[in-house]
Design a protein around this motif. Structure first.
Motif, mmCIF file in Angstrom:
data_model
loop_
_atom_site.group_PDB
_atom_site.id
_atom_site.type_symbol
_atom_site.label_atom_id
_atom_site.label_comp_id
_atom_site.label_asym_id
_atom_site.label_seq_id
_atom_site.Cartn_x
_atom_site.Cartn_y
_atom_site.Cartn_z
ATOM 1 N N ASP B 97 -67.883 2.252 -33.210
ATOM 2 C CA ASP B 97 -69.012 1.397 -32.825
ATOM 3 C C ASP B 97 -69.494 1.718 -31.411
ATOM 4 O O ASP B 97 -70.688 1.628 -31.129
ATOM 5 N N GLY B 98 -68.595 2.123 -30.537
ATOM 6 C CA GLY B 98 -69.029 2.476 -29.180
ATOM 7 C C GLY B 98 -69.929 3.694 -29.217
ATOM 8 O O GLY B 98 -71.005 3.726 -28.612
ATOM 9 N N ASN B 125 -64.944 -1.168 -35.443
ATOM 10 C CA ASN B 125 -63.794 -2.017 -35.102
ATOM 11 C C ASN B 125 -64.122 -2.898 -33.893
ATOM 12 O O ASN B 125 -63.261 -3.492 -33.275
ATOM 13 N N GLU B 126 -65.402 -2.967 -33.591
ATOM 14 C CA GLU B 126 -65.964 -3.975 -32.695
ATOM 15 C C GLU B 126 -65.485 -3.920 -31.247
ATOM 16 O O GLU B 126 -65.459 -4.925 -30.546
ATOM 17 N N ALA B 127 -65.099 -2.734 -30.797
ATOM 18 C CA ALA B 127 -64.799 -2.511 -29.374
ATOM 19 C C ALA B 127 -64.420 -1.049 -29.175
ATOM 20 O O ALA B 127 -64.259 -0.303 -30.140
ATOM 21 N N TYR B 128 -64.318 -0.638 -27.909
ATOM 22 C CA TYR B 128 -63.816 0.702 -27.576
ATOM 23 C C TYR B 128 -62.299 0.627 -27.650
ATOM 24 O O TYR B 128 -61.630 0.275 -26.680
ATOM 25 N N MET B 129 -61.766 0.995 -28.794
ATOM 26 C CA MET B 129 -60.320 0.832 -28.974
ATOM 27 C C MET B 129 -59.531 1.961 -28.316
ATOM 28 O O MET B 129 -58.491 1.737 -27.722
HETATM 29 MG MG MG Z 1 -64.614 0.927 -31.760
#
Ligand code: MG
Ligand code: TPP
Lengths: 385, 299
Positions: B97-98, B125-129
């Motif tokens: 996503d990022g 996954n709704e963030a910079y994992m």
């Molecule tokens: Mg992500």
């Protein structure tokens, strides 16, 4: 056959004759005439290439990277701000060993904004792993593209290449240029043979991440390939000379240097002015010569040492400045001549398109002979006040 | 199952993803649907890192990674090259996503506007994992991340999720869909449809991240289902800019989803924050209304 052509058009025509499968570029002054001319050729079906009208230089080079990975010969062209925007992708192309060829129509870096010529843009990519060739005139600019493809795609090298030529001074100037015929171009530059390519029939992975136990060896391999190119460039240049009669057999080119006391070292279009100035100085009894660098990466250390062995003073004309240090060319020359008795003096000159004339070259030589150097040449004191 | 075997061959075991990683599941499902004649262009991020530590690779299809933000530009070049060579492989650009919502959107927009024949798949996954759970434009409202932490004067991420499917549909994409790893057959059908639709298509896959969201690794599917069941994630398809299919649900209150994840813990502890929970419920309600997902039960 000689044709009077604008530099940009000579380059575009040569690039067309190199038969890239994919072209991706973004317009920026003074590169625009090249990409417009190529778009015309595609529109007229006079070349058979996919032309991607990308939304930025960053995407231009990224698209070239992808197309090269998929197995096409690729081409892009840019300058200055556009090249800066490609910075990240430049390192990637070299790291993944994709033989992208890109024309750099040399231009100053902002700020302040300047569309005029110096060589700060390509010099700033010095450490990116791209071969860097510099042209003195439009003929050389056109011809170096064939040589660049030959060397970049050589499986002993496999590195991307800049063909650098000065913005406006060459790109927008009309000169007689001898164009290769299609047949000649094909006989010199065979179709692209990728070393590896993305292919469902033989799936491989490109662009993996390397932990500390592998990374250094990748960098070493690139450096080795660069050093290998020191002999491949003359090899390709010699073959070109033999086939078409124009001599590109050297990484450097010497002009009236054999008995010279003072040698000028320079790259690009300024060499033409320097040669004329040398002729005048020679007529006046001064023993002056020129060593022109055709290749800046790889740096032709041995050739430089050999060519300059007999001189006592070297005046380096740097159209760039590593701010807080020296011009990039002078640093290399000093390094190459380390341990010798030769004095190397640096002259930062012609930044942002400031004109250089024969009398300026004579002044530089006089300064060098007086031991005065390592300076910005021709500063306007009244502006600095 | 035969299909699963084939998928394991194309995206192989032995990669370094966390247990319960939805992105790894997504890779398997995507390749099971797309098949072996697929070229994958990955962006920098968890997926790239866990699948390709040199000299190993989990990919048994041609695969390339260049940078964080350029996978769709690289894909543009590959598509052009294949066209020039008369080759028929499908091209999938795969990004987190990022890479998709934030840093790569310029390249995606350019590639979609130019109309290249490829599919862009975002595993969301709704963030910079990969860099340690920092917020992105896809991070939901109030989620606590390391750059949008909950605190004395913060309820977590202050902005709602960017509507990227709508942005790409507005580029004239012929097919745009959302999917979830919790519903593999649906996901695979959408991938198959996208890769077989000429032109640039987009699929956004909800990919719950146990490490980043704070839940036990065996709960990935449960969390994915709860997102759909609460209306905080909607699975739909858009064809030529119009929503043509939507997954309907008997909706649960958003708390059922929120309370399962540490990233929303601050909304319940030390004190329940009714006002913020109501705002998240309102987001789900708006989704439900916009897409008509509610199955009305008779009283
Ligand atoms: Mg992500
Ligand atoms: C130009 C650039 N900026 C920042 C980074 C650092 N970086 C690497 S991966 C990543 C986050 C990836 O996030 P996302 O795309 O959501 O993928 P995920 O790791 O969550 O799977 C960041 C910030 C980078 N590699 N390149």
């Amino acid at each position: 056959m000689l044709e009077i052509m604008e530099g940009s058009h000579a380059v575009a025509k040569s690039v067309g004759l190199c038969r890239p499968g994919v072209i991706a570029a973004y317009p920026i002054t003074p590169q625009t005439h090249i990409v417009e001319a190529l778009a015309d050729m595609v529109a007229d079906c006079s070349i058979d290439a996919e032309y991607i009208t990308v939304e930025s230089e960053f995407s231009a080079l990224s698209a070239c990277l992808g197309a090269s990975a998929a197995g096409s010969r690729v081409y892009s062209a840019t300058t200055s701000q556009g090249l800066a925007l490609m910075f990240e992708v430049c390192f990637n192309c070299a790291g993944m060993r994709f033989p992208v060829v890109m024309s750099i129509v040399n231009r100053a870096m902002g700020a302040p904004l300047s569309i005029w010529n110096d060589q700060q843009d390509s010099i700033s990519l010095r450490d990116s792993g791209w071969l860097q060739l510099y042209a003195e005139d439009n003929q050389e600019a056109a011809d170096l593209h064939y040589i660049a493809y030959r060397v970049a795609e050589d499986h002993r090298v496999l590195l991307p290449a800049f063909v650098c030529f000065d913005g406006f001074i060459l790109s927008h100037t009309y000169e007689p240029v001898d164009m290769l015929t299609r047949k000649q171009a094909e006989s010199y530059l065979p179709p692209f043979k990728p070393y590896h390519r993305l292919d469902a029939a033989d799936p491989i992975s490109f662009g993996l991440f390397a932990a500390p136990d592998y990374y250094m060896e990748f960098r070493y391999a690139i450096d080795q390939a660069m050093k290998q190119a020191r002999s491949i460039i003359p090899e390709a240049g010699t073959e070109f000379s033999e086939m078409f009669g124009r001599d590109y057999s050297g990484l450097t080119e010497a002009y009236r240097i054999d008995d010279a006391d003072c040698a000028i070292v320079a790259m690009g279009s300024i060499c033409g002015t320097v040669k004329d100035a040398i002729d005048e100085m020679r007529n006046a009894g001064k023993k002056v010569g020129l060593l022109k660098l055709r290749a800046f990466r790889p740096f032709p250390e041995k050739e430089v040492q050999k060519a300059l062995a007999g001189v006592s003073t070297v005046a380096v004309l740097d159209k760039n400045i590593s701010l807080g240090s020296k011009g990039a060319v002078a640093l290399e020359i000093r390094d190459a001549l380390y341990g010798s008795q030769i004095t190397v003096l640096d002259y930062i000159i012609a930044l942002g398109g400031r004109d250089v004339r024969k009398k300026d070259i004579a002044t530089v030589v006089a300064s060098a002979e007086a031991g005065v150097g390592d300076l910005f040449y021709g500063l306007r004191e009244e502006v600095l006040k | 199952m035969k299909g699963d075997e084939a998928a394991c061959v194309l995206f192989d075991a032995g990669h370094r993803a966390c247990g319960g990683c939805a992105a790894a599941m997504a890779a398997r499902f995507i390749l099971e649907a797309a098949g072996k004649d697929t070229i994958i262009v990955s962006s920098t991020g968890c997926m790239e890192v866990f699948s390709t530590p040199y000299p190993e690779t989990a990919w048994n299809v041609p695969w390339i990674h260049s940078l964080f933000e350029n996978n769709s530009a690289v894909a543009s070049g590959i598509v052009a090259s294949l066209k020039k060579q008369g080759r028929k492989e499908k091209v999938i650009a795969l990004g987190g996503d990022g890479a998709t919502f934030d840093i790569g959107i310029l390249c995606i927009s350019g590639a979609f506007e130019r109309g290249h024949d490829f599919t862009y798949i975002c595993y969301d996954n709704e963030a910079y994992m990969n860099t340690g759970i920092q917020r992105s434009g896809a991070t939901p409202y109030d989620a606590s991340t390391t750059t949008s932490p909950a605190g004395k004067c913060s309820y977590g991420n202050p902005r709602p999720k960017k509507d990227l499917p709508a942005i790409l549909a507005a580029h004239g994409a012929p097919y745009v869909a959302t999917a979830s790893i919790a519903y593999p057959p649906d996901l695979k059908k959408k991938v198959e449809k996208a890769v077989n639709t000429p032109g640039p298509c987009y699929i956004q896959i909800h990919a719950p991240c146990c490490t980043g969201w704070g839940f036990e690794s065996e709960k990935t599917i449960t969390i994915g289902k709860l997102a759909i069941e609460t209306g905080l994630w909607v699975n739909y398809e858009m064809e030529e800019g119009k929503v043509t299919r939507v997954k309907k649900v008997v909706r649960k209150p958003v708390e059922a989803y929120l309370t399962e994840q540490k990233r929303f813990r601050h909304l319940f502890k030390p004190k329940r924050n009714d006002a913020e929970i109501a705002k998240i419920q309102a987001i789900a309600d708006r989704n439900a209304e916009k897409f008509g997902i509610d199955i009305k039960l008779k009283a």
